[in-house]
Design a protein around this motif. Structure first.
Motif: not given
Length: 197
Positions: A151-161, A185-197
């Motif tokens: 993961c690049d950071s705590h805040n999104g967007p996050h990669s599938v990896e 795609t829509a589910e991934k984009e929604a999930l990717a924007l969340l913080n890692l909490e």
């Protein structure tokens, strides 16, 4: 941010009035000197004076108006826990962080309480900076979780990896119907924007 000072509006008005009056007097003097001497080099001197006065105005404004973060009543302290929490949140660290001011020991909290605001903020920014730089201990201190290396950071967007690393770290299997690799795609984009909490 809040303004904390008695009579701030009066002091600001007085400061601006005096400075404006001084600038007008200098401009009036400038015109008189130019008319009498007809020497444009004097204008350079006058411009220097005007610049100096503007710097004085800035200094006066900083002196008469002190802007502090919400819940902070002074620059030098002692500061309340609410003041420290405000700065913690402004820096971008989270309530779940192990160094969250509300969960510090009395000794650790008192150390921060007696610092000036600049040092309190610098202390908290260094925790966040180290966390964002990949320091796992500081990630726990700032965010309350260690961020996976994918993961690049705590805040999104996050990669599938990144999302897959989190999925697997929680004991979920890649065969699960909601595994990140299986999301549309829509589910991934929604999930990717969340913080890692």
């Amino acid at each position: 941010m809040q303004l904390h000072s008695s009579g701030v509006q009066y002091k600001l008005h007085l400061c601006l009035s005096v400075t404006l009056e001084l600038i007008l007097k200098i401009l009036e003097l400038k015109l008189m000197v130019v008319i009498m001497i007809k020497d444009w080099n004097v204008m350079d001197l006058v411009c220097t004076c005007v610049t100096t006065l503007l710097l004085v105005l800035i200094c006066l404004l900083l002196y008469f108006i002190s802007v502090y973060p919400e819940n902070c009543g002074s620059y030098h302290g002692p500061h309340s826990i609410n003041c420290l929490i405000t700065i913690w949140e402004e820096v971008g660290c989270k309530i779940k962080g192990l160094r969250y001011p509300g969960v510090l020991t009395n000794a650790d909290a008192n150390t921060l309480k007696i610092m000036n605001l600049r040092n309190v903020k610098a202390n908290m920014e260094s925790v966040k900076s180290a966390a964002d730089g990949g320091n796992a201990d500081q990630q726990l201190n700032c965010y309350g979780i260690a961020i996976p290396n994918t993961c690049d950071s705590h805040n999104g967007p996050h990669s599938v990896e990144c999302l897959t690393s989190i999925w697997e770290s929680k004991g979920c299997l890649s065969e699960g119907t909601k595994a990140p690799v299986k999301l549309n795609t829509a589910e991934k984009e929604a999930l990717a924007l969340l913080n890692l909490e």
